[in-house]
Design an enzyme around this catalytic site. Structure first.
Site, PDB file in Angstrom:
ATOM      1  N   ASP A 118      -0.676   1.235  -0.714  1.00 20.65           N
ATOM      2  CA  ASP A 118       0.471   0.895  -1.184  1.00 20.65           C
ATOM      3  C   ASP A 118       1.267   2.151  -1.680  1.00 20.65           C
ATOM      4  OD1 ASP A 118       0.066  -1.557  -0.640  1.00 20.65           O
ATOM      5  OD2 ASP A 118      -0.749  -2.127  -2.602  1.00 20.65           O
ATOM      6  N   ASP A 134       3.743  -9.048  -5.293  1.00 20.38           N
ATOM      7  CA  ASP A 134       2.530  -9.576  -4.781  1.00 20.38           C
ATOM      8  C   ASP A 134       2.586 -11.100  -5.393  1.00 20.38           C
ATOM      9  OD1 ASP A 134       1.449  -7.432  -3.876  1.00 20.38           O
ATOM     10  OD2 ASP A 134       0.125  -7.019  -5.354  1.00 20.38           O
ATOM     11  N   ASP A 166      -0.942  -2.412  -5.341  1.00 17.06           N
ATOM     12  CA  ASP A 166      -2.219  -2.278  -6.133  1.00 17.06           C
ATOM     13  C   ASP A 166      -3.250  -1.174  -5.396  1.00 17.06           C
ATOM     14  OD1 ASP A 166      -2.774  -4.037  -4.430  1.00 17.06           O
ATOM     15  OD2 ASP A 166      -3.106  -5.853  -5.910  1.00 17.06           O
TER      16      ASP A 166
HETATM   17  P1  ATP Z   1      -1.482 -10.253  -2.470  1.00 15.14           P
HETATM   18  O1  ATP Z   1      -0.871  -9.305  -1.370  1.00 15.14           O
HETATM   19  O2  ATP Z   1      -0.570 -11.306  -2.742  1.00 15.14           O
HETATM   20  O3  ATP Z   1      -2.320  -9.888  -3.620  1.00 15.14           O
HETATM   21  P2  ATP Z   1      -3.886 -11.085  -1.152  1.00 15.14           P
HETATM   22  O4  ATP Z   1      -4.533 -10.688  -2.188  1.00 15.14           O
HETATM   23  O5  ATP Z   1      -4.073 -12.535  -0.487  1.00 15.14           O
HETATM   24  O6  ATP Z   1      -2.279 -11.186  -1.531  1.00 15.14           O
HETATM   25  P3  ATP Z   1      -5.228  -9.227   0.546  1.00 15.14           P
HETATM   26  O7  ATP Z   1      -6.106  -8.978  -0.693  1.00 15.14           O
HETATM   27  O8  ATP Z   1      -4.990  -8.188   1.140  1.00 15.14           O
HETATM   28  O9  ATP Z   1      -4.186 -10.021  -0.287  1.00 15.14           O
HETATM   29  O10 ATP Z   1      -6.078 -10.284   1.245  1.00 15.14           O
HETATM   30  C1  ATP Z   1      -5.571 -10.673   2.428  1.00 15.14           C
HETATM   31  C2  ATP Z   1      -6.529 -11.694   3.244  1.00 15.14           C
HETATM   32  O11 ATP Z   1      -7.890 -10.940   3.250  1.00 15.14           O
HETATM   33  C3  ATP Z   1      -6.601 -12.714   2.268  1.00 15.14           C
HETATM   34  O12 ATP Z   1      -5.763 -13.757   2.690  1.00 15.14           O
HETATM   35  C4  ATP Z   1      -7.874 -13.396   2.785  1.00 15.14           C
HETATM   36  O13 ATP Z   1      -8.129 -14.054   3.715  1.00 15.14           O
HETATM   37  C5  ATP Z   1      -8.839 -12.059   3.152  1.00 15.14           C
HETATM   38  N1  ATP Z   1      -9.583 -11.608   2.143  1.00 15.14           N
HETATM   39  C6  ATP Z   1      -9.196 -11.223   0.654  1.00 15.14           C
HETATM   40  N2  ATP Z   1     -10.350 -10.948  -0.142  1.00 15.14           N
HETATM   41  C7  ATP Z   1     -11.376 -10.901   0.736  1.00 15.14           C
HETATM   42  C8  ATP Z   1     -12.573 -10.438   0.693  1.00 15.14           C
HETATM   43  N3  ATP Z   1     -13.247  -9.849  -0.597  1.00 15.14           N
HETATM   44  N4  ATP Z   1     -13.299 -10.552   1.826  1.00 15.14           N
HETATM   45  C9  ATP Z   1     -12.913 -10.876   2.963  1.00 15.14           C
HETATM   46  N5  ATP Z   1     -11.657 -11.293   3.172  1.00 15.14           N
HETATM   47  C10 ATP Z   1     -10.861 -11.482   2.002  1.00 15.14           C
END
Ligand code: ATP
Length: 852
Positions: free
Chosen positions: A588, A334, A584
């Site tokens: 997954d 991640d 997480d």
């Molecule tokens: P990783 O897999 O490295 O943890 P990540 O945390 O960016 O990546 P996700 O949490 O799935 O992955 O988020 C994907 C996308 O969704 C983000 O890039 C963002 O644009 C959007 N996003 C993340 N958190 C929120 C939220 N709380 N509310 C709305 N959109 C969100």
């Protein structure tokens, strides 16, 4: 049976919610009071399954005797007894007993070490007390507690549901049904089977989607899983593919050796040797050639490796993972939280054609920009409305509660002087999921705020100018888009209803890379492991962060969904890779299960992910994966070191006897003496190799393929070489010694042990010539040698031992050639290492690699 009926009728699944609440003396909205919860906890004890005691002590002790080797030894004792050698027979029996006790103690210690790991991964639950929701350790729950369930939670106790929203629970742990079951609070008939009680959520099951609330009706051993637990008992095992392979190897070896023993008796008899002598020789051959310490040493080495990993924040949940870790060739990690700190700060707000910089770092929400333009304020307000997180001040520091991304949005809004009071009350929502990539909240009056990935929000607003977003992402910032829509309160809140939303603007946040992760990524690459970034984030952001970590653009997989994670794992495996994959979320789990090493986040991860994983990182940090790989390689090294050390001893002992029979000479070493050597040196010398610290170059060589045999051709040759040295040394010592046969045997035994001590130093590194790790780093080694020397002196000079083991005191001058022989043995192996290194071009390159 009136009482049984009454009890059945009182079962919570058959009662309406208000009755359950009344009976549990609680409140369906505010839960218990903290005082009542504390009282119940003191009275009923923690919500924990009783510790299984494993198989009883006696049974486990008896199991130590259930082993082909022991059968051989017992048979040997019986034969010896039949020949009238009562003392010898008793010595063999005593050795069998000591062996069993040592095996028993080692097994218990290893298992205890593994059990202790479970406590390191704390299970938490959200509970409402005095009307306030808080995370507590699951074992603090009491009957009557009001528990909040969310996607990814493990149900912490038996709950009677009082509310549910699309709640689906995976009950396979309890019922074996693998499809998640839809739940709701409506009571079911009293005689409903466990698997069909839709109004209950049982301890140990997993929430796959949706959420809900339930009142705790049973805790600890009284839960349904508690009943099952009592039936099944322990499931911990200290077996792995490797230990099984070795056990099989020992069995085959035992059979082969028995065959040889019989053959040698036949040969001896044909040559006209007395029967009794031949039996003694055959027994010596059998007890000598079987590597009795092997299985125990493997278990101990694995357990030590697991403990070392735990100290470095990687908690192993499945023992075979320890073996696989060392062969890992690809790590899929991640980005957010693992490579970066997951400490978000909004830096830029884009709105109404303007770009507005935000001051300050961290979560301190001090108002700095009270006069932000209205368009900016609207974006900030959207961020505050569409939000479930908060920031709190703890010990003079501001920290995030909930999702750090959302906490950053709270901070940016508060910096502009906005507060929750400016947000109209929320009436419903579309929650954020990794697949949906956006979130929407509807407020009184029908105004809906949206926030999420830029492309997703653009699908609703039709806005296609992504230049600002691309530019900000290119700097490694996480960019969220915001929009507003109007959906009347009587229209269902669906994605369809959000079409035509108005684009408000962007917020771009900074998430600092973890400095220690930078170093860890480099170490993994140097170790021949490919590091790939798998992220749900925007490609631009991911690329910029990847560049910081010197990852090639091809190693970045952006906007990856959980299904794609699974596909990636399969693809790499099809290419012959050993894959470690982090995760997480609930979704997954399949990828974690499929990966050779599924890695879950201990802090940010859901219970579902932790359960599916082979390893849990207690600090969610990439550098802990590197630590685990490093220790995994060290464990494998130490296993090989032990095996390479122990096999020549056994082989040489067998060869000594076989040669004596073939040549028709007296036995240079007697059966009881062979047993003595095996038992004392395996524990006092061999096992100390399990404590060897890792060699500094473990991360500077390519991963070993999992199919690589423990005994490669070159190591097998070394085993043979050392066996011949031991054979020649003890034979020469026995025959060249000028004196009574008992003394000659004593010299031969001491030659054997001295050479084993010298060879122990050779084995501290299988390939490197000069020792890379100081002896002082492994105090056990020195202790073991001192113990061995003392034991040998006792064997040689005390009358009791002389009588038991047919030894005799030898003059001090006899020790000198003996030490000389040990030094020669040491030198021979080092020359062998040197010769192999100069001949192998790979070895040369390794030697030339710069020390870091
Ligand atoms: P990783 O897999 O490295 O943890 P990540 O945390 O960016 O990546 P996700 O949490 O799935 O992955 O988020 C994907 C996308 O969704 C983000 O890039 C963002 O644009 C959007 N996003 C993340 N958190 C929120 C939220 N709380 N509310 C709305 N959109 C969100």
């Amino acid at each position: 049976m009136p009482s049984a009926t009454a009890e059945r009728e009182a079962a919570p699944h058959g009662m309406p919610v208000h009755e359950v609440v009344l009976l549990a003396e609680t409140d369906a909205d505010t839960g218990l009071s903290a005082a009542a919860a504390a009282r119940r906890l003191a009275e009923l004890g923690p919500n924990r399954l009783p510790e299984h005691r494993g198989p009883g002590r006696l049974r486990r002790m008896l199991a130590q005797f259930h082993n082909p080797l022991i059968y051989v030894l017992l048979g040997a004792a019986a034969l010896t007894f039949a020949l009238g050698e009562t003392v010898d027979a008793s010595v063999v029996l005593a050795v069998v007993l000591v062996n069993a006790i040592v095996g028993y103690l080692q097994e218990v210690r290893a298992e205890r070490a593994l059990d202790a790991l479970e406590a390191m991964v704390r299970t938490e639950a959200t509970v409402v007390r005095d009307g306030v929701a808080a995370r507590v350790a699951s074992d603090e729950l009491v009957p009557g507690d009001l528990v909040v369930l969310e996607e990814g939670d493990q149900v912490p106790a038996d709950l009677r549901l009082v509310r549910s929203r699309e709640l689906r629970v995976d009950e396979s742990a309890l019922t074996g049904e693998s499809r998640p079951v839809l739940k709701n609070p409506l009571p079911v008939p009293h005689d409903t089977a466990l698997a069909d009680r839709a109004d209950m959520a049982y301890s140990g099951t997993l929430v796959t989607t949706g959420g809900g609330r339930g009142v705790v009706v049973e805790t600890g051993a009284d839960t349904e899983i508690g009943h099952v637990h009592r039936l099944v008992g322990s499931t911990t095992t200290v077996q792995t593919p490797l230990t099984r392979k070795l056990a099989r190897f020992s069995r085959v070896l035992t059979a082969g050796i028995l065959g040889l023993a019989v053959l040698s008796v036949v040969i001896g008899l044909l040559r006209g040797e007395p029967f009794a002598d031949m039996v003694t020789a055959a027994v010596a051959l059998a007890v000598g050639a079987i590597p009795e310490g092997l299985p125990a040493a493997v278990t101990v080495t694995l357990a030590i490796g697991v403990a070392r990993m735990a100290r470095r924040n990687a908690v192993i949940r499945r023992l075979p993972a320890v073996e696989t870790l060392g062969s890992t060739t690809v790590i899929c990690t991640d980005k957010t939280g693992t490579l970066t700190a997951n400490a978000m700060t909004v830096r830029h707000v884009v709105a109404g054609g303007d770009r507005w910089e935000v001051d300050g770092i961290g979560y301190s929400p001090v108002a700095r920009h009270p006069s932000a333009p209205p368009a900016v304020r609207e974006v900030l307000l959207a961020g505050l409305a569409c939000n479930d997180a908060d920031v709190v001040r703890q010990d003079d520091r501001w920290t995030a509660v909930g999702d750090p991304t959302e906490a950053a949005l709270v901070v940016s809004a508060r910096k502009a002087g906005l507060s929750r009071d400016d947000v109209p009350e929320r009436v419903d929502e579309l929650p954020f999921t990794s697949q949906r990539r956006f979130m929407a909240t509807r407020h009184t009056g029908g105004v809906v705020y949206l926030k999420g990935a830029v492309e997703r929000i653009a699908e609703f607003t039709g806005d296609a100018d992504h230049r600002d977003a691309e530019e900000l992402a290119g700097r490694g910032l996480r960019v969220l888009a915001f929009a507003r829509a109007e959906v009347p309160e009587d229209t269902p809140l669906t994605e369809e209803a959000l079409r035509g939303a108005v684009f408000l603007g962007l917020q771009a946040m900074h998430d600092p890379p973890r400095p220690e992760a930078l170093e860890a990524v480099r170490a993994c690459q140097e170790a021949g492991i490919e590091v790939r970034m798998i992220t749900g984030d925007h490609l631009g952001t991911a690329r910029a962060i990847a560049e910081h970590f010197s990852l090639a653009p091809g190693a970045v997989h952006a906007r990856v969904s959980p299904e794609e994670k699974l596909r990636l794992v399969k693809r790499f495996q099809a290419d012959g890779h050993v894959v470690a994959m982090t995760g997480d979320g609930v979704n997954d789990a399949p990828a974690l299960r499929r990966a050779d090493i599924g890695v879950a986040m201990g802090r940010g991860g859901t219970e579902v992910a932790k359960q599916a994983a082979d390893m849990v990182l207690t600090d969610d940090n990439f550098s802990s994966i590197r630590a685990a790989v490093e220790e995994g390689r060290a464990v494998f090294d130490n296993l090989r070191k032990f095996i390479i050390w122990t096999l020549p001893t056994n082989m040489a002992e067998g060869l000594v006897i076989l040669t004596a029979i073939l040549l028709g000479t007296a036995l240079p070493i007697l059966p009881v003496q062979i047993l003595w050597i095996n038992m004392t040196t395996a524990v006092a010398l061999g096992l100390t190799l399990a404590f060897e610290p890792r060699e500094p170059d473990v991360m500077r060589r390519p991963p070993l393929p999992p199919s690589l045999p423990l005994l490669t051709a070159s190591l097998a040759q070394r085993v043979l070489l050392v066996s011949v040295v031991l054979l020649a040394g003890s034979f020469a010592a026995f025959h060249l010694f000028d004196g009574p046969v008992d003394q000659a045997r004593t010299v031969a035994v001491n030659v054997f042990v001295a050479a084993q001590i010298a060879y122990l130093f050779n084995c501290r590194s299988l390939e490197n010539l000069r020792p890379r790790v100081g002896v002082r780093r492994n105090p056990w080694l020195l202790i073991g040698i001192v113990v061995t020397v003392v034991l040998q002196l006792l064997l040689t000079y005390t009358p009791v031992m002389n009588a038991l083991f047919h030894t005799a005191p030898i003059g001090w001058s006899a020790w000198l050639p003996l030490v000389g022989l040990a030094v020669v043995a040491y030198a021979v192996v080092e020359v062998d290492k040197w010769w192999r290194r100069t001949r192998s071009p790979k070895g040369m390159r390794k030697e030339a690699a710069p020390e870091r």
